[in-house]
Design a protein around this motif. Structure first.
Motif, mmCIF file in Angstrom:
data_model
loop_
_atom_site.group_PDB
_atom_site.id
_atom_site.type_symbol
_atom_site.label_atom_id
_atom_site.label_comp_id
_atom_site.label_asym_id
_atom_site.label_seq_id
_atom_site.Cartn_x
_atom_site.Cartn_y
_atom_site.Cartn_z
ATOM 1 N N ASN A 54 -24.000 -36.813 32.850
ATOM 2 C CA ASN A 54 -23.950 -35.773 33.875
ATOM 3 C C ASN A 54 -23.914 -36.304 35.307
ATOM 4 O O ASN A 54 -23.968 -35.522 36.253
ATOM 5 N N ASP A 55 -23.798 -37.627 35.491
ATOM 6 C CA ASP A 55 -23.480 -38.132 36.819
ATOM 7 C C ASP A 55 -22.068 -37.691 37.184
ATOM 8 O O ASP A 55 -21.188 -37.600 36.323
ATOM 9 N N PHE A 56 -21.830 -37.433 38.466
ATOM 10 C CA PHE A 56 -20.507 -37.008 38.895
ATOM 11 C C PHE A 56 -20.193 -37.567 40.280
ATOM 12 O O PHE A 56 -21.086 -37.928 41.044
ATOM 13 N N ILE A 57 -18.901 -37.638 40.574
ATOM 14 C CA ILE A 57 -18.415 -37.879 41.922
ATOM 15 C C ILE A 57 -17.324 -36.862 42.199
ATOM 16 O O ILE A 57 -16.703 -36.329 41.274
ATOM 17 N N ASN A 70 -19.458 -37.821 34.047
ATOM 18 C CA ASN A 70 -19.864 -38.578 32.864
ATOM 19 C C ASN A 70 -20.382 -37.594 31.820
ATOM 20 O O ASN A 70 -21.385 -36.918 32.034
ATOM 21 N N PHE A 71 -19.669 -37.523 30.693
ATOM 22 C CA PHE A 71 -20.116 -36.705 29.557
ATOM 23 C C PHE A 71 -20.519 -37.650 28.432
ATOM 24 O O PHE A 71 -19.668 -38.172 27.709
ATOM 25 N N ASP A 72 -21.794 -37.915 28.310
ATOM 26 C CA ASP A 72 -22.305 -38.790 27.240
ATOM 27 C C ASP A 72 -21.576 -40.125 27.205
ATOM 28 O O ASP A 72 -21.216 -40.638 26.136
ATOM 29 N N GLY A 73 -21.313 -40.713 28.366
ATOM 30 C CA GLY A 73 -20.686 -42.018 28.445
ATOM 31 C C GLY A 73 -19.181 -41.997 28.609
ATOM 32 O O GLY A 73 -18.571 -43.043 28.859
ATOM 33 N N GLU A 74 -18.545 -40.843 28.503
ATOM 34 C CA GLU A 74 -17.101 -40.729 28.687
ATOM 35 C C GLU A 74 -16.807 -40.078 30.030
ATOM 36 O O GLU A 74 -17.379 -39.024 30.366
ATOM 37 N N PRO A 93 -20.716 -35.214 47.335
ATOM 38 C CA PRO A 93 -19.806 -36.307 46.973
ATOM 39 C C PRO A 93 -20.206 -37.019 45.690
ATOM 40 O O PRO A 93 -19.348 -37.599 45.022
ATOM 41 N N CYS A 94 -21.488 -36.990 45.342
ATOM 42 C CA CYS A 94 -21.940 -37.580 44.082
ATOM 43 C C CYS A 94 -23.315 -37.025 43.760
ATOM 44 O O CYS A 94 -23.988 -36.451 44.614
ATOM 45 N N GLY A 95 -23.712 -37.185 42.501
ATOM 46 C CA GLY A 95 -25.023 -36.686 42.100
ATOM 47 C C GLY A 95 -25.116 -36.616 40.592
ATOM 48 O O GLY A 95 -24.333 -37.234 39.868
ATOM 49 N N LYS A 98 -24.850 -30.798 35.506
ATOM 50 C CA LYS A 98 -23.752 -30.256 34.728
ATOM 51 C C LYS A 98 -22.772 -29.527 35.650
ATOM 52 O O LYS A 98 -23.128 -29.109 36.750
ATOM 53 N N PRO A 99 -21.516 -29.366 35.191
ATOM 54 C CA PRO A 99 -20.556 -28.609 36.001
ATOM 55 C C PRO A 99 -20.893 -27.121 35.979
ATOM 56 O O PRO A 99 -20.486 -26.380 35.079
ATOM 57 N N VAL A 100 -21.645 -26.694 36.962
ATOM 58 C CA VAL A 100 -22.074 -25.301 37.070
ATOM 59 C C VAL A 100 -21.613 -24.773 38.431
ATOM 60 O O VAL A 100 -21.974 -25.329 39.468
#
Length: 375
Positions: A54-57, A70-74, A93-95, A98-100
């Motif tokens: 669930n990390d995102f940029i 990042n979905f479970d490493g993918e 910009p990052c954090g 989940k995509p909500v």
């Protein structure tokens, strides 16, 4: 003595130079977004920010908001726009999260499908098939070293093919420069091309950076090319080299055994990477916000120290502040001339005169012009 023949031999013909009219205008900006930015693999960030579930940029690619999650490493990349009422989904910009959608709380899964819709039964009545039709648009994502790239159009060569030999350079840099010491986004009132061109030659250094970069390097600029990309190498001044030798030894910083000068890479279209004495990496993108504006996103990295006791100490903080301050000062000086150049470009018709000392700009122009006519 008539030097017109010499001038013709050393400068580049006008049809190889981007016309000044192509540095502004909404129509030019839209065409450029479609032909260059949507078709190229675009650098959007580092895997450093995508390590955990669930990390995102997020990134803006010529007007298209992109999220990489990042979905479970993918890692998957999507259009960062909710398909309900079109709010951006991730606003930072990052954090981690989940995509909500922040507007109405729609939750999207790893396939971009809205699987959590508040009040769906009462107000929408969407079945599984209808939800799938509301899936987020998906984009291609690929990684080289720690560098993350996204491509909006699903056609063309893969990332490794686009990078060519410079892919191995990114691998090397990724292994060495792991400690991010500064980052920022600077808004410039200039077209991204005018901004980027400040990084592609050292001819301007004496006039633009008389008290900063002028004393940092020697007046030698050796250029080489890899497809649409380019490299410029300049020797550091003796004083700069000694300073980095001392800092590296005192701080226990690793140094590249391949990049010992000031090595600067352009990965087309807008990723610029500079390495100082094999000890410091600067990563910059010149991101178009409109025909007359861009954002300069910069990041500075050192290698991981072999003397961890120095991290957080006064000497280490002084080094980081020195390096970060020097970088920001130089960028401010470049901003001044880029913005002045952008104003001038809007007042003329004839293409710029490029000398042999500006050959990397000419190479960039050729690559841009080729992209703009390609079908």
């Amino acid at each position: 003595m008539d030097d017109r023949g010499q001038q013709s031999r050393l400068s580049f013909p006008p049809d190889m130079v981007i016309p000044p009219q192509r540095y502004s205008g909404e129509a030019n900006h839209a065409e450029e977004a479609a032909r260059v930015f949507r078709r190229c693999w675009m650098f959007v960030g580092f895997t450093d920010d995508l390590r955990n579930d669930n990390d995102f940029i997020t990134a803006d690619i010529a007007g298209t908001s992109v999220l990489v999650q990042n979905f479970d490493g993918e890692l998957r990349a999507y259009h960062n726009v909710c398909t309900h009422r079109y709010s951006l989904i991730h606003l930072r910009p990052c954090g981690n999260g989940k995509p909500v959608c922040p507007y109405h709380g729609w939750v999207f899964n790893r396939d971009g499908v809205p699987v959590g819709i508040p009040g769906n039964r009462e107000h929408f009545g969407l079945d599984d098939a209808a939800k799938k039709r509301l899936a987020l648009r998906r984009f291609e994502v690929a990684v080289r070293g720690r560098f993350v790239f996204v491509r909006l159009e699903p056609t063309g060569p893969g990332l490794d093919e686009q990078l060519g030999a410079y892919g191995a350079v990114l691998d090397h840099l990724s292994e060495l420069f792991t400690d991010r010491i500064d980052e920022g986004v600077l808004p410039w009132n200039a077209n991204w091309k005018a901004a980027l061109e400040t990084a592609l030659e050292v001819y301007h250094v004496d006039a633009t950076h008389p008290d900063t970069f002028k004393s940092y390097v020697k007046k030698v600029w050796i250029c080489s090319y890899e497809g649409e990309h380019s490299r410029g190498v300049s020797q550091l001044s003796d004083g700069s080299a000694r300073w980095w030798d001392g800092v590296s030894q005192k701080m226990g910083l690793p140094r590249s055994d391949r990049l010992e000068s000031y090595d600067h890479y352009l990965i087309f279209p807008n990723l610029a990477i500079g390495v100082s004495h094999g000890a410091l990496m600067s990563v910059q993108t010149y991101d178009p916000i409109g025909p007359d504006r861009c954002d300069l996103h910069f990041r500075l990295f050192l290698g991981e120290t072999s003397k961890p006791q120095t991290k957080g100490g006064a000497a280490r903080k002084a080094v980081e502040a020195n390096v970060a301050g020097f970088n920001r000062t130089i960028l401010g000086e470049d901003q001044r001339v880029a913005e002045a150049t952008h104003k001038g470009l809007k007042q003329v018709q004839a293409p710029a005169v490029l000398g042999s000392c500006e050959e990397r700009i000419a190479a960039f122009h050729r690559a841009w012009l080729a992209r703009m006519v390609a079908e």
